[in-house]
Design a protein around this motif. Sequence first.
Motif, PDB file in Angstrom:
ATOM      1  N   THR A 586     -13.363  -7.094   7.163  1.00 33.95           N
ATOM      2  CA  THR A 586     -14.548  -7.273   6.313  1.00 33.95           C
ATOM      3  C   THR A 586     -14.208  -7.435   4.846  1.00 33.95           C
ATOM      4  OG1 THR A 586     -14.794  -4.876   6.156  1.00 33.95           O
ATOM      5  CG2 THR A 586     -16.026  -6.011   7.899  1.00 33.95           C
ATOM      6  N   GLN A 587     -13.047  -6.941   4.411  1.00 37.09           N
ATOM      7  CA  GLN A 587     -12.673  -7.042   3.011  1.00 37.09           C
ATOM      8  C   GLN A 587     -12.165  -8.452   2.701  1.00 37.09           C
ATOM      9  OE1 GLN A 587     -13.078  -4.789   0.603  1.00 37.09           O
ATOM     10  NE2 GLN A 587     -14.091  -3.471   2.122  1.00 37.09           N
ATOM     11  N   PRO A 588     -12.688  -9.086   1.643  1.00 36.02           N
ATOM     12  CA  PRO A 588     -12.192 -10.411   1.273  1.00 36.02           C
ATOM     13  C   PRO A 588     -10.706 -10.367   0.956  1.00 36.02           C
ATOM     14  CG  PRO A 588     -14.204  -9.877   0.092  1.00 36.02           C
ATOM     15  CD  PRO A 588     -13.757  -8.626   0.761  1.00 36.02           C
ATOM     16  N   ALA A 589      -9.955 -11.264   1.562  1.00 37.73           N
ATOM     17  CA  ALA A 589      -8.517 -11.325   1.325  1.00 37.73           C
ATOM     18  C   ALA A 589      -8.220 -12.251   0.156  1.00 37.73           C
ATOM     19  CB  ALA A 589      -7.813 -11.811   2.579  1.00 37.73           C
ATOM     20  N   GLU A 590      -7.060 -12.074  -0.441  1.00 35.91           N
ATOM     21  CA  GLU A 590      -6.630 -12.956  -1.521  1.00 35.91           C
ATOM     22  C   GLU A 590      -6.366 -14.351  -0.960  1.00 35.91           C
ATOM     23  OE1 GLU A 590      -6.437 -12.396  -4.795  1.00 35.91           O
ATOM     24  OE2 GLU A 590      -7.411 -10.478  -4.343  1.00 35.91           O
ATOM     25  N   PRO A 591      -6.573 -15.391  -1.771  1.00 35.57           N
ATOM     26  CA  PRO A 591      -6.367 -16.757  -1.282  1.00 35.57           C
ATOM     27  C   PRO A 591      -4.987 -16.976  -0.670  1.00 35.57           C
ATOM     28  CG  PRO A 591      -7.494 -16.806  -3.387  1.00 35.57           C
ATOM     29  CD  PRO A 591      -7.128 -15.386  -3.137  1.00 35.57           C
ATOM     30  N   ALA A 592      -3.938 -16.409  -1.289  1.00 37.85           N
ATOM     31  CA  ALA A 592      -2.593 -16.610  -0.751  1.00 37.85           C
ATOM     32  C   ALA A 592      -2.459 -15.999   0.634  1.00 37.85           C
ATOM     33  CB  ALA A 592      -1.562 -16.012  -1.705  1.00 37.85           C
ATOM     34  N   ALA A 593      -3.059 -14.799   0.832  1.00 35.27           N
ATOM     35  CA  ALA A 593      -2.987 -14.138   2.133  1.00 35.27           C
ATOM     36  C   ALA A 593      -3.780 -14.918   3.181  1.00 35.27           C
ATOM     37  CB  ALA A 593      -3.515 -12.716   2.010  1.00 35.27           C
ATOM     38  N   VAL A 594      -4.923 -15.452   2.772  1.00 35.60           N
ATOM     39  CA  VAL A 594      -5.720 -16.254   3.693  1.00 35.60           C
ATOM     40  C   VAL A 594      -4.933 -17.471   4.150  1.00 35.60           C
ATOM     41  CG1 VAL A 594      -7.793 -17.677   3.927  1.00 35.60           C
ATOM     42  CG2 VAL A 594      -7.922 -15.481   2.741  1.00 35.60           C
ATOM     43  N   LYS A 595      -4.303 -18.155   3.219  1.00 34.75           N
ATOM     44  CA  LYS A 595      -3.542 -19.359   3.566  1.00 34.75           C
ATOM     45  C   LYS A 595      -2.355 -19.022   4.457  1.00 34.75           C
ATOM     46  CE  LYS A 595      -4.928 -21.826  -0.632  1.00 34.75           C
ATOM     47  NZ  LYS A 595      -4.507 -22.467  -1.896  1.00 34.75           N
ATOM     48  N   ALA A 596      -1.714 -17.868   4.217  1.00 36.36           N
ATOM     49  CA  ALA A 596      -0.590 -17.462   5.057  1.00 36.36           C
ATOM     50  C   ALA A 596      -1.058 -17.226   6.494  1.00 36.36           C
ATOM     51  CB  ALA A 596       0.063 -16.206   4.480  1.00 36.36           C
ATOM     52  N   LYS A 597      -2.193 -16.559   6.648  1.00 31.30           N
ATOM     53  CA  LYS A 597      -2.727 -16.322   7.982  1.00 31.30           C
ATOM     54  C   LYS A 597      -3.150 -17.631   8.669  1.00 31.30           C
ATOM     55  CE  LYS A 597      -2.833 -11.918   9.174  1.00 31.30           C
ATOM     56  NZ  LYS A 597      -2.299 -11.443  10.480  1.00 31.30           N
ATOM     57  N   LEU A 598      -3.757 -18.508   7.895  1.00 29.21           N
ATOM     58  CA  LEU A 598      -4.151 -19.798   8.469  1.00 29.21           C
ATOM     59  C   LEU A 598      -2.926 -20.547   8.968  1.00 29.21           C
ATOM     60  CD1 LEU A 598      -6.925 -21.088   6.009  1.00 29.21           C
ATOM     61  CD2 LEU A 598      -7.216 -20.514   8.423  1.00 29.21           C
ATOM     62  N   LYS A 599      -1.837 -20.459   8.212  1.00 25.56           N
ATOM     63  CA  LYS A 599      -0.597 -21.105   8.625  1.00 25.56           C
ATOM     64  C   LYS A 599      -0.093 -20.501   9.939  1.00 25.56           C
ATOM     65  CE  LYS A 599       3.171 -23.592   8.164  1.00 25.56           C
ATOM     66  NZ  LYS A 599       3.145 -25.043   8.420  1.00 25.56           N
ATOM     67  N   ARG A 600      -0.317 -19.217  10.121  1.00 23.31           N
ATOM     68  CA  ARG A 600       0.097 -18.539  11.356  1.00 23.31           C
ATOM     69  C   ARG A 600      -0.693 -19.067  12.560  1.00 23.31           C
ATOM     70  NH1 ARG A 600       0.898 -17.115  15.621  1.00 23.31           N
ATOM     71  NH2 ARG A 600       1.066 -15.052  16.582  1.00 23.31           N
ATOM     72  N   VAL A 602      -2.645 -21.960  12.575  1.00 23.71           N
ATOM     73  CA  VAL A 602      -2.680 -23.429  12.602  1.00 23.71           C
ATOM     74  C   VAL A 602      -1.307 -23.915  12.125  1.00 23.71           C
ATOM     75  CG1 VAL A 602      -3.875 -25.517  11.801  1.00 23.71           C
ATOM     76  CG2 VAL A 602      -5.156 -23.393  12.081  1.00 23.71           C
ATOM     77  N   PRO A 603      -0.334 -24.043  12.995  1.00 21.81           N
ATOM     78  CA  PRO A 603       1.039 -24.351  12.579  1.00 21.81           C
ATOM     79  C   PRO A 603       1.165 -25.641  11.778  1.00 21.81           C
ATOM     80  CG  PRO A 603       0.984 -23.656  14.883  1.00 21.81           C
ATOM     81  CD  PRO A 603      -0.436 -23.828  14.451  1.00 21.81           C
ATOM     82  N   GLU A 604       0.305 -26.632  12.055  1.00 27.43           N
ATOM     83  CA  GLU A 604       0.426 -27.912  11.345  1.00 27.43           C
ATOM     84  C   GLU A 604      -0.154 -27.866   9.931  1.00 27.43           C
ATOM     85  OE1 GLU A 604      -3.206 -28.495  14.160  1.00 27.43           O
ATOM     86  OE2 GLU A 604      -1.380 -27.280  14.050  1.00 27.43           O
ATOM     87  N   TYR A 605      -0.778 -26.733   9.586  1.00 28.58           N
ATOM     88  CA  TYR A 605      -1.341 -26.570   8.239  1.00 28.58           C
ATOM     89  C   TYR A 605      -0.210 -26.492   7.218  1.00 28.58           C
ATOM     90  CZ  TYR A 605      -3.619 -24.076   4.325  1.00 28.58           C
ATOM     91  OH  TYR A 605      -4.073 -23.667   3.079  1.00 28.58           O
ATOM     92  N   ALA A 606      -0.273 -27.380   6.197  1.00 23.58           N
ATOM     93  CA  ALA A 606       0.753 -27.414   5.153  1.00 23.58           C
ATOM     94  C   ALA A 606       0.056 -27.323   3.809  1.00 23.58           C
ATOM     95  CB  ALA A 606       1.573 -28.693   5.249  1.00 23.58           C
ATOM     96  N   PRO A 607      -0.220 -26.087   3.329  1.00 25.65           N
ATOM     97  CA  PRO A 607      -0.949 -25.947   2.063  1.00 25.65           C
ATOM     98  C   PRO A 607      -0.185 -26.572   0.905  1.00 25.65           C
ATOM     99  CG  PRO A 607      -0.071 -23.834   2.794  1.00 25.65           C
ATOM    100  CD  PRO A 607       0.153 -24.795   3.908  1.00 25.65           C
ATOM    101  N   GLN A 608      -0.955 -27.215   0.023  1.00 19.27           N
ATOM    102  CA  GLN A 608      -0.342 -27.831  -1.157  1.00 19.27           C
ATOM    103  C   GLN A 608       0.109 -26.756  -2.131  1.00 19.27           C
ATOM    104  OE1 GLN A 608      -3.231 -30.539  -2.730  1.00 19.27           O
ATOM    105  NE2 GLN A 608      -2.709 -32.165  -1.315  1.00 19.27           N
ATOM    106  N   ALA A 609       1.159 -27.081  -2.866  1.00 20.22           N
ATOM    107  CA  ALA A 609       1.649 -26.151  -3.883  1.00 20.22           C
ATOM    108  C   ALA A 609       0.631 -26.063  -5.003  1.00 20.22           C
ATOM    109  CB  ALA A 609       2.985 -26.637  -4.408  1.00 20.22           C
TER     110      ALA A 609
END
Length: 609
Positions: A586-600, A602-609
């Motif tokens: 329920t706690q909002p996560a930091e954007p970097a943590a969200v993107k790391a989890k999404l990468k976990r 969705v393997p093809e996810y390649a976040p831009q720098a």
Amino acid sequence: MLPLLVVKRTLVLVHDLFAVVVCWLLAYWLRFNLELPESYLAAALRSLVLVLGVHAPVFWLLGLYRGIWRYASLMDLRRIIVAVAFSSMTVAAAVFMLALPEVPRSVLLLHPLLLVLAMGGSRFAYRAWRDRLLYGRMMFEGDPVLVIGSGDAADRLLRELAHSRDWSVVGLVAGDASRRGHEIRGVKILGELDDLPRLVEQLAVRKAIVAMPESSAHERRLAMEAAVQAGLSVMTVPSLEDMLSGKVAVSQVRQVQLEDLLGREPVQLDDGGLRGWLGEHVVLVTGAGGSIGSELARQIAQFRPRLLVLFELSEFALYLLEQEFQEKFPAVPIACVVGDVKDAALLDKVFAAQRPSVVFHAAAYKHVPLMEGDNAWQAVRNNVVGSRCVAEAAQRHGVEKMVLVSTDKAVNPTNVMGATKRLAERVLCGLQRDGGTRFVTVRFGNVLGSNGSVIPKFREQIARGGPVTVTHPDIIRYFMLIPEAAQLVLQAGLMGQGGEIFVLEMGEPIRIADLARDMIRLSGFSEDEIKVVYTGLRPGEKLYEELLTDAEQTLPTPHLKLRVARAEEAPAADWQQELAAWLAETQPAEPAAVKAKLKRFVPEYAPQA
């Protein structure tokens, strides 16, 4: 006092009988090489009693005097030919039966030919004289305009514009080189599309009307683009379907819109199948107030569902849709629900009360840059948790089929929005069970003019006098029309058996910078007056979008605008458990943590720098 109509018809009959007499004598004169012997002249005069006695009643009974000379047409000419032919055959039969030797057979052949020319010619000559009297000066009073097209629609347009004080047609432009130099209704075909810049300069014309409704969408788009690039203000005639149905006339020209330049062919729907699937059933649409959701609701309404449930978070958007349905679809029962797709309890209540058999899930956060930073967790909540809540509610309440509206940004995503939509696809794949609710995913690119798209933004910038801002000179996107996208979602939903990802045929990608320039020209400005300014790619934005991942393969379907792809197998149980635990936070996560989890997930996810 005789009615005026009877007087007019009697005068026309007298005219035609006078023509009968003149043509009968002229036929004798021609038969004897312009030197008519006195004996045959007397015979010709005696036989006129028979000729007039036959022609007069036939002309009257066959309705030659119902038409108005002012509007003489081919129908009137056909009626004249039939009447003259019948009368002439009757006269010929009488001549042979009465054995009248003073009537030569050649006269019996010449007379009907001369009479058709005289009667038809006099009517059309009168119409031409009236047209010139009434409209002759109009061709010099209206704005000069080029008509692009040389088919039936162009012919009808020229006929109707001849009666208009607004337009003066100075020439035709054809798509076929073989027609150069020919004329249609006295207007010369001056060249082809490549000649437009020269004709614009030579004729000092600033407007063009594209009259090619019978041509393909691609051909019409090429004609419109050529006219726009030549600096013309472009208009077009209504669609062929509207003209054939009698809704509009060819003369009701309108300004060319960006949708015309997109050049999309109409969607052919399986109306019978959709009526059987949606008609007399309860259908629920989430995100019903959005661009796609509202159009889906409109399209579904045409198949007369037993009840249409409109589920939307925005109260105002739902109110507007409700008012529209009361006006346009009063016979379609609707239920308007203000709610959040993440509210599982509310979903259960609505599904239990309304018992929908089909669900279209269009609710989502779609704006790429807004979802990229601090709103990343909200994108996950709305796009993934919301989709799972709707899907699980559909399973619990025995929904036959659920259609997920996805996006091309889910393919090899580089942004949070695309990654969350891809994750939603995988969630539904994991929920698919034999004998239960069937989950179908539909992917497509941008829809022209949807909320948050570049089109409304460009329109506002042009209205303010510019500049028009484009992120990158090489950025391209796929586009289709909102009604087309909604229709294809319905068609894909009908065809889907569960577990498929349908990909819409998006046509050729469009360079956004070219789109901006076309909009500037269509608005009547030059690129010198309104500049195009490049601002750089925004967070999460790609130069181009894809419709399929490398690992996916598509197969054609019976519908030309739909292909079907099967993604990977359903995610493993431990993957789904891990995902469920993350989504339950329920706690909002930091954007970097969200993107790391999404990468976990969705393997093809390649976040831009």
